[in-house]
Structure formats: C-alpha cells, structure tokens
Design an enzyme around this catalytic site. Structure first.
Site, mmCIF file in Angstrom:
data_model
loop_
_atom_site.group_PDB
_atom_site.id
_atom_site.type_symbol
_atom_site.label_atom_id
_atom_site.label_comp_id
_atom_site.label_asym_id
_atom_site.label_seq_id
_atom_site.Cartn_x
_atom_site.Cartn_y
_atom_site.Cartn_z
ATOM 1 N N ASP A 19 0.804 -1.228 -0.112
ATOM 2 C CA ASP A 19 0.036 0.056 0.078
ATOM 3 C C ASP A 19 0.878 1.225 0.002
ATOM 4 O O ASP A 19 1.941 1.175 0.233
ATOM 5 C CB ASP A 19 -0.665 -0.259 1.371
ATOM 6 C CG ASP A 19 -1.684 1.371 1.396
ATOM 7 O OD1 ASP A 19 -2.187 1.533 0.326
ATOM 8 O OD2 ASP A 19 -1.918 1.688 2.551
ATOM 9 N N ASP A 21 -0.105 5.306 1.143
ATOM 10 C CA ASP A 21 -0.464 6.031 2.326
ATOM 11 C C ASP A 21 -0.734 5.574 3.499
ATOM 12 O O ASP A 21 -1.495 4.499 3.650
ATOM 13 C CB ASP A 21 -1.857 6.933 1.791
ATOM 14 C CG ASP A 21 -1.683 7.672 0.560
ATOM 15 O OD1 ASP A 21 -1.193 8.601 0.641
ATOM 16 O OD2 ASP A 21 -2.060 7.062 -0.452
ATOM 17 N N ASP A 182 -1.451 -1.008 5.846
ATOM 18 C CA ASP A 182 -1.791 -0.423 7.460
ATOM 19 C C ASP A 182 -3.280 -0.172 7.665
ATOM 20 O O ASP A 182 -3.728 0.121 8.858
ATOM 21 C CB ASP A 182 -1.211 1.167 7.374
ATOM 22 C CG ASP A 182 -2.067 2.162 6.379
ATOM 23 O OD1 ASP A 182 -2.701 2.916 6.909
ATOM 24 O OD2 ASP A 182 -2.102 1.858 5.185
#
Length: 272
Positions: A19, A21, A182
């Site tokens: 991922d 961001d 995240d």
C-alpha cells in the site's frame, strides 16, 4: 526472528505488494491541506489534521464525503455536493506534496528487497493521476514493477482484484506473495486473495488498532521484515541500485491496459 523468516519458513517471498499512504509515506498533512481548502471554498468549517487522519484510506471520493459529513458515516451527503467537493479537492491536492514524508525504514527495506531480487508492486486506493508524481517526488517509483491506483481498475481495495492481477502478471502464487499495508481494507484484500498480510501499526485505520483486523503480523518498522535488521539503532547501509536505464522495465497499469485484461481476471472476481 525477522518477519520474512517467520512468514516464509526462513525464505523470502517472490512478490511483495505494498500500500502507499500510511504504509510507505505519511501523506495526511498534504491531504488535510486539500480537504480544508475544499471545505473553505464551500463555506464550511475546516477539518484539521487529526480528523483527516481518521478519514483516509478508502480513496479520494470517500475522503471528501467524510469531510463534508464531518464523520466516518457519510451516507447523508448530497451526491451533487460531493462531486463539487471532489473537484475542488482534486485540484488542490494536485498542486504540491510539500508536507508528505517517507516513513523511517522504508527506503532501506525497498533497497534490500530489490537487491535480493524480490519483485515489488504498489497497490493504492489513491487516484491514479497522483500516484506516479508522488512516487517521483519521494524517489520511490523505481522500486516497483507494477503500480496500480485506486481508479485504475473497476474495483479498489478491499476488493482483491488488483492483487490477483499483479500475481498473475508476476507468475507468483498467493503462497509466495505478501501484502504490506496499514488499514482494514488492506487486510481484507489480502485475505480475500489468499495472501499473507503484514500490517504497520503507525498507519491510518480510522483510529482503530490494526491488530483488531487480525493480519498475519503487525510491525512498527518495515525493517523488521529484514533478516538481521531487528536492531532499530543499527544503521542499515545498502548499496544504491542503479535506476533502470529505461522506464520500459516498470509497468504502470492504466485504465486502458486494464480493460484489455479484465476478462482474464473475471474468474477471480471477489464476491463479498
């Protein structure tokens, strides 16, 4: 024992998908500026950094709707207003990324994986138009063979379509792949694809501990994946890998390319 050693029985995965961001970069400060610019233009109170931090993770349209609702639940937001807000937000966010930073340990980990010959891909819900410029600014783009934005394909995370696509392109089965993210969307996408997921505790998960989503592992520094690099006080020195002499070695998946392969992926379409 390092993360790779625990998850892959002392071996390395053949493919690691990341991922963006909240995983590789902290982009909330710039996103917050764009959100507040949008709200101010619409005559609404600004949201501020911490509110935006709790809202990110599901793509720009959802972020704008949450900002207009001033809440995670955005079901009551007028569609026309949301479209207007999204246009303002996209224009504001496209201008610059001066407050976005790369998290500690990210560059060292990506360099190490590249040195070891591990294929890497980036799968983000960020709109495609922003991904390549941001990666160039952060000097991260050269590490990734495949780069997929949030509007590249018809589906975005938590749908696993992008993960299936990358694994097919790489010729790597789920058992030899890893996803690093995240948020809940990241963990759900990885589980739906049958891929082990490592989650970063410092990222964006709407204010909830990422451990609640039951990823395979939770770490607070990407370097904890690397064998022999568990001591965070030790400096990690890795030789720079020469940038590819040609951009042809990097595949940025675009919507046009995706439409050519969508039929091949149809049999993997996730049913929620």
């Amino acid at each position: 024992m390092s993360g790779f050693e625990q998850l892959f029985a002392g071996k390395l995965p053949k493919l690691v998908m990341f991922d963006l961001d909240g995983t590789l970069v902290d982009s909330v400060p710039d996103l917050a500026v764009a959100v507040d610019t949008m709200l101010a233009e619409l005559g609404r109170p600004i949201a501020g950094l911490e509110s935006v931090r709790a809202w990110v993770g599901n793509g720009a349209p959802v972020l704008v709707r949450r900002a207009l609702a001033n809440h995670l639940d955005h079901s009551g937001v007028d569609d026309e207003l949301a479209e207007q807000g999204l246009e303002i937000f996209m224009r504001a966010y496209a201008q610059k990324h001066e407050f976005t930073v790369v998290y500690p340990g990210v560059r060292e980990t990506l360099k190490w994986l590249q040195k070891m010959g591990v294929e890497m891909a980036l799968i983000t819900n960020k709109p495609e138009r922003f991904v390549a410029p941001l990666l160039d600014e952060m000097k991260l783009g050269r590490f990734f063979r495949w780069i997929i934005g949030g509007d590249t394909m018809p589906q975005k995370k938590p749908d696993p379509a992008a993960l299936f696509f990358v694994m097919k392109m790489a010729g790597v089965p789920a058992s030899q792949a890893l996803f690093v993210g995240d948020s809940r969307s990241d963990v759900q996408a990885a589980k739906a694809a049958g891929v082990a997921c490592v989650a970063l505790s410092y990222g964006y998960n709407h204010g909830r501990p990422i451990a609640e989503e039951n990823p395979a592992m939770v770490i607070d520094d990407l370097r904890k994946l690397i064998p022999g690099c568990l001591d965070m006080d030790a400096e990690i020195l890795l030789p720079d890998i020469n940038s590819p002499s040609s951009r042809e070695s990097i595949v940025v998946v675009t919507r046009k390319l995706w439409m050519k392969v969508i039929k091949a992926l149809a049999r993997w379409r996730w049913r929620a």
